[in-house]
Design a protein around this motif. Structure first.
Motif, PDB file in Angstrom:
ATOM      1  N   ALA A 278       0.829  -1.206   0.000  1.00 33.10           N
ATOM      2  CA  ALA A 278       0.000   0.000   0.000  1.00 33.10           C
ATOM      3  C   ALA A 278       0.864   1.256   0.000  1.00 33.10           C
ATOM      4  N   GLN A 279       1.941   1.207   0.751  1.00 39.10           N
ATOM      5  CA  GLN A 279       2.854   2.355   0.764  1.00 39.10           C
ATOM      6  C   GLN A 279       3.549   2.535  -0.572  1.00 39.10           C
ATOM      7  N   ILE A 280       3.898   1.434  -1.238  1.00 38.44           N
ATOM      8  CA  ILE A 280       4.490   1.523  -2.567  1.00 38.44           C
ATOM      9  C   ILE A 280       3.504   2.174  -3.539  1.00 38.44           C
ATOM     10  N   ALA A 281       2.207   1.885  -3.365  1.00 33.61           N
ATOM     11  CA  ALA A 281       1.178   2.451  -4.239  1.00 33.61           C
ATOM     12  C   ALA A 281       0.865   3.906  -3.917  1.00 33.61           C
ATOM     13  N   GLY A 282       1.477   4.446  -2.861  1.00 36.05           N
ATOM     14  CA  GLY A 282       1.277   5.857  -2.537  1.00 36.05           C
ATOM     15  C   GLY A 282       0.218   6.116  -1.496  1.00 36.05           C
ATOM     16  N   LEU A 283      -0.236   5.086  -0.781  1.00 36.10           N
ATOM     17  CA  LEU A 283      -1.281   5.232   0.227  1.00 36.10           C
ATOM     18  C   LEU A 283      -0.709   4.982   1.620  1.00 36.10           C
ATOM     19  N   PRO A 284      -1.381   5.441   2.677  1.00 32.45           N
ATOM     20  CA  PRO A 284      -0.976   5.069   4.032  1.00 32.45           C
ATOM     21  C   PRO A 284      -1.034   3.555   4.215  1.00 32.45           C
ATOM     22  N   ALA A 285      -0.188   3.021   5.096  1.00 34.14           N
ATOM     23  CA  ALA A 285      -0.042   1.578   5.257  1.00 34.14           C
ATOM     24  C   ALA A 285      -1.352   0.890   5.620  1.00 34.14           C
ATOM     25  N   VAL A 286      -2.232   1.549   6.367  1.00 30.48           N
ATOM     26  CA  VAL A 286      -3.460   0.917   6.820  1.00 30.48           C
ATOM     27  C   VAL A 286      -4.357   0.509   5.660  1.00 30.48           C
ATOM     28  N   TYR A 287      -4.217   1.173   4.516  1.00 24.26           N
ATOM     29  CA  TYR A 287      -5.064   0.824   3.378  1.00 24.26           C
ATOM     30  C   TYR A 287      -4.710  -0.558   2.821  1.00 24.26           C
ATOM     31  N   GLY A 288      -3.523  -1.022   3.116  1.00 25.36           N
ATOM     32  CA  GLY A 288      -3.198  -2.392   2.744  1.00 25.36           C
ATOM     33  C   GLY A 288      -4.055  -3.390   3.500  1.00 25.36           C
ATOM     34  N   LEU A 289      -4.359  -3.079   4.769  1.00 26.83           N
ATOM     35  CA  LEU A 289      -5.237  -3.941   5.557  1.00 26.83           C
ATOM     36  C   LEU A 289      -6.681  -3.821   5.074  1.00 26.83           C
ATOM     37  N   TYR A 290      -7.094  -2.594   4.725  1.00 26.33           N
ATOM     38  CA  TYR A 290      -8.441  -2.414   4.183  1.00 26.33           C
ATOM     39  C   TYR A 290      -8.628  -3.248   2.910  1.00 26.33           C
ATOM     40  N   GLY A 291      -7.571  -3.292   2.083  1.00 26.43           N
ATOM     41  CA  GLY A 291      -7.653  -4.056   0.844  1.00 26.43           C
ATOM     42  C   GLY A 291      -7.618  -5.552   1.053  1.00 26.43           C
ATOM     43  N   SER A 292      -7.431  -5.978   2.305  1.00 25.42           N
ATOM     44  CA  SER A 292      -7.398  -7.407   2.632  1.00 25.42           C
ATOM     45  C   SER A 292      -8.660  -7.858   3.351  1.00 25.42           C
ATOM     46  N   VAL A 293      -9.698  -7.031   3.302  1.00 24.79           N
ATOM     47  CA  VAL A 293     -10.958  -7.390   3.961  1.00 24.79           C
ATOM     48  C   VAL A 293     -12.029  -7.699   2.916  1.00 24.79           C
ATOM     49  N   LEU A 294     -12.722  -6.678   2.439  1.00 27.24           N
ATOM     50  CA  LEU A 294     -13.842  -6.912   1.519  1.00 27.24           C
ATOM     51  C   LEU A 294     -13.419  -7.424   0.141  1.00 27.24           C
ATOM     52  N   PRO A 295     -12.342  -6.902  -0.468  1.00 26.19           N
ATOM     53  CA  PRO A 295     -11.964  -7.443  -1.787  1.00 26.19           C
ATOM     54  C   PRO A 295     -11.715  -8.946  -1.772  1.00 26.19           C
ATOM     55  N   ILE A 296     -11.089  -9.440  -0.716  1.00 29.81           N
ATOM     56  CA  ILE A 296     -10.779 -10.870  -0.656  1.00 29.81           C
ATOM     57  C   ILE A 296     -12.055 -11.694  -0.453  1.00 29.81           C
ATOM     58  N   ILE A 297     -13.033 -11.157   0.295  1.00 27.43           N
ATOM     59  CA  ILE A 297     -14.289 -11.871   0.522  1.00 27.43           C
ATOM     60  C   ILE A 297     -15.147 -11.859  -0.740  1.00 27.43           C
ATOM     61  N   VAL A 298     -15.234 -10.715  -1.406  1.00 28.59           N
ATOM     62  CA  VAL A 298     -16.011 -10.620  -2.648  1.00 28.59           C
ATOM     63  C   VAL A 298     -15.408 -11.531  -3.712  1.00 28.59           C
ATOM     64  N   PHE A 299     -14.092 -11.548  -3.801  1.00 28.58           N
ATOM     65  CA  PHE A 299     -13.433 -12.444  -4.749  1.00 28.58           C
ATOM     66  C   PHE A 299     -13.791 -13.897  -4.462  1.00 28.58           C
ATOM     67  N   ALA A 300     -13.829 -14.275  -3.186  1.00 31.10           N
ATOM     68  CA  ALA A 300     -14.149 -15.652  -2.821  1.00 31.10           C
ATOM     69  C   ALA A 300     -15.551 -16.039  -3.269  1.00 31.10           C
ATOM     70  N   VAL A 301     -16.466 -15.085  -3.286  1.00 33.84           N
ATOM     71  CA  VAL A 301     -17.839 -15.362  -3.704  1.00 33.84           C
ATOM     72  C   VAL A 301     -17.911 -15.639  -5.205  1.00 33.84           C
ATOM     73  N   PHE A 302     -17.157 -14.887  -6.006  1.00 32.84           N
ATOM     74  CA  PHE A 302     -17.255 -14.986  -7.455  1.00 32.84           C
ATOM     75  C   PHE A 302     -16.281 -15.996  -8.060  1.00 32.84           C
ATOM     76  N   SER A 303     -15.178 -16.286  -7.383  1.00 28.91           N
ATOM     77  CA  SER A 303     -14.107 -17.075  -7.995  1.00 28.91           C
ATOM     78  C   SER A 303     -14.459 -18.554  -8.110  1.00 28.91           C
TER      79      SER A 303
END
Length: 526
Positions: free
Chosen positions: A76-101
């Motif tokens: 997340a920091q490499i992408a230019g965001l605060p580090a906490v957004y890396g954790l945010y990206g590991s919550v709903l995106p991973i669950i939604v992906f599990a539903v469709f994959s």
């Protein structure tokens, strides 16, 4: 008499079936007729959980959540965001992906390639990493990545995987694995992770010697040795979780940070909020659109190839276009929570496989555990030593490297071995997208070469054995008197007919009375 066969793309593991008509015509030729396409099915891998497999998925999910903390925060920091957004990206995106994959193995989340491309785009736009402007523009890029992926799914771009050979997939995955390992190596020595291709990563690693820290290196290498040794001695024991807990305990007891060992940064508790991307903050639309297209292509290529590679190893089959739709849905959710583009993680997939994950329940559990961490466990994060977590990631990546496959190809088929090397080198030196392009070109070239100069042999017999054998490969084989038996394993067409004629001319002499052509290896004769 007509015969019908039905091909089950994933027997025993999916309800979706592709019916294929196999019709015999005139006793010589066969015709394949596709009778339909695989329908979309939500939660397909979750419905496949059998017996006590759910226990393995839960354990794997907890481990994935734990190791995702340092990985996602760093990217997340490499992408230019605060580090906490890396954790945010590991919550709903991973669950939604599990539903469709439809992939039982792939784990979704914040990952290296999309993060690096996003960070590079911010630099080209003159936007400071971590600034409010970066926080506004990055979700817009993520949104358009999702739009492009949705477009790819609707127009069935998933079929391109059919043109990628197994050797290309192996070289591609190994190239990604080696790239991320080299990217992480400086963190073992007390430095920071690099980004870019292999040359840039090596230069970055060499420049990190100024921040070399002995205790960090000892801690990291010791962790790596314990995990790799434990994997061989007792593969069912989750050594990754054990060493991570021991690392946090060591920090609490001995204050490792006082000896220069880096710890993960503290994170404020709380779940991500939802909002539409702020499109009004974007001024360079052309750059945002082209960047998002590039990232979408990388997400599709890297995740789809990795998923198919793992599926091939496990005897599974995927609905490729539904997979791309899953990538799109995950990125739409990521954009709504302010995150950078998300991608299938090769390292986390390797770790899930190491702990015998069987379905996307692993991803769901990982997302739920991350929610608990964000609400109640952010204080624990600040006790985690970076070298320990880096060693866990590297150990997981070691499990996906396919150098054994490269050795097998070297012995069995040099042409495929060179294709493996081409895809591997392409990823290392040019990046993910160009690595795929190079691999696809090499695959096409291999098919073309095999068509123009196909496998062919002059056959003979071996005394005391039935059948016919290649005179080149079997020293004890000898030709039949006055008879030429010639095997041609390809369709005969304008580009290889000269090869066919020249071979026969070389085989025949004045004493030849019979010429037998074995075309059983040619599909045209089936």
């Amino acid at each position: 008499m007509n015969s019908f066969f039905y091909l089950l793309m994933n027997p025993g593991e999916t309800r979706a079936k592709i019916a294929v008509r196999f019709q015999k015509e005139n006793g010589k030729r066969f015709k394949w007729e596709n009778k339909g396409s695989e329908p979309m099915e939500l939660c397909s891998t979750l419905k496949q959980i059998q017996g006590k497999n759910w226990k393995k998925d839960i354990v794997a999910g907890m481990i994935i959540a734990a190791v995702s903390i340092p990985i996602a925060m760093g990217y997340a920091q490499i992408a230019g965001l605060p580090a906490v957004y890396g954790l945010y990206g590991s919550v709903l995106p991973i669950i939604v992906f599990a539903v469709f994959s439809t992939s039982p193995s792939m784990i979704f989340g914040v990952d290296a390639a999309p993060a690096a491309l996003t960070g590079g785009a911010l630099v080209s736009l003159g936007i400071v990493s971590g600034s409010p402007q970066a926080g506004a523009v990055v979700p817009v890029i993520t949104f358009f990545v999702a739009v492009w992926l949705l477009f790819f799914s609707i127009f069935k771009f998933g079929s391109f995987v059919k043109y990628i050979s197994e050797s290309v997939m192996g070289g591609f995955i190994t190239g990604i694995g080696v790239t991320i390992i080299v990217m992480q190596v400086p963190k073992l020595m007390g430095g920071t992770a690099g980004h870019g291709e292999i040359v840039e990563l090596i230069v970055h690693a060499a420049g990190q010697w100024a921040s070399f820290n002995g205790p960090s290196l000892i801690l990291g290498l010791g962790t790596l040795a314990v995990i790799l040794t434990g994997r061989r001695v007792a593969p069912k024991i989750p050594f990754a979780v054990i060493v991570m807990g021991l690392g946090a305990l060591a920090q609490a007891l001995f204050h490792l940070d006082q000896y220069g060992v880096a710890l993960l940064p503290a994170v404020s508790p709380g779940l991500p909020g939802f909002s539409l991307p702020r499109f009004s903050q974007v001024t360079e639309w052309a750059s945002v659109i082209t960047t998002s297209l590039t990232i979408a292509l990388v997400v599709m290529a890297e995740t789809l190839l990795s998923s198919n590679n793992m599926a091939a190893r496990k005897g599974q089959a995927l609905n490729d276009n539904q997979e791309i739709l899953a990538y799109a849905m995950g990125n739409f959710v990521a954009a709504a929570t302010g995150c950078c583009p998300v991608n299938g993680s090769v390292s986390r997939m390797g770790m899930a496989d190491q702990f015998d994950s069987q379905s996307q329940l692993t991803g769901v559990v990982a997302g739920l555990v991350m929610i608990v961490v964000l609400l109640f466990g952010t204080g624990f994060i600040a006790y985690l030593p970076v070298p320990v977590l880096t060693a866990i990631v590297i150990a997981a990546l070691c499990g996906i490297l396919e150098f054994d496959e490269a050795r097998r190809l070297f012995k069995m088929d040099l042409r495929e071995f060179y294709i493996f090397l081409g895809a591997f080198a392409g990823v290392l030196f040019l990046g993910t997208l160009y690595g795929v392009v190079i691999g696809a070109v090499l695959s096409f070239g291999s098919v073309l070469i095999r068509s123009v100069s196909p496998p062919r042999d002059v056959l003979g017999v071996i005394r005391g054995s039935q059948g016919f054998y290649s005179l080149k490969r079997y020293p004890k084989a000898y030709p039949i008197l006055h008879v030429v038996i010639y095997r041609f394993s390809a369709n005969l067409f304008f580009a290889n007919i000269d090869v066919f004629e020249e071979d026969l001319k070389k085989c025949m002499d004045a004493d030849t009375r019979v010429v037998i052509v074995d075309a059983s290896g040619s599909p045209a004769w089936i």
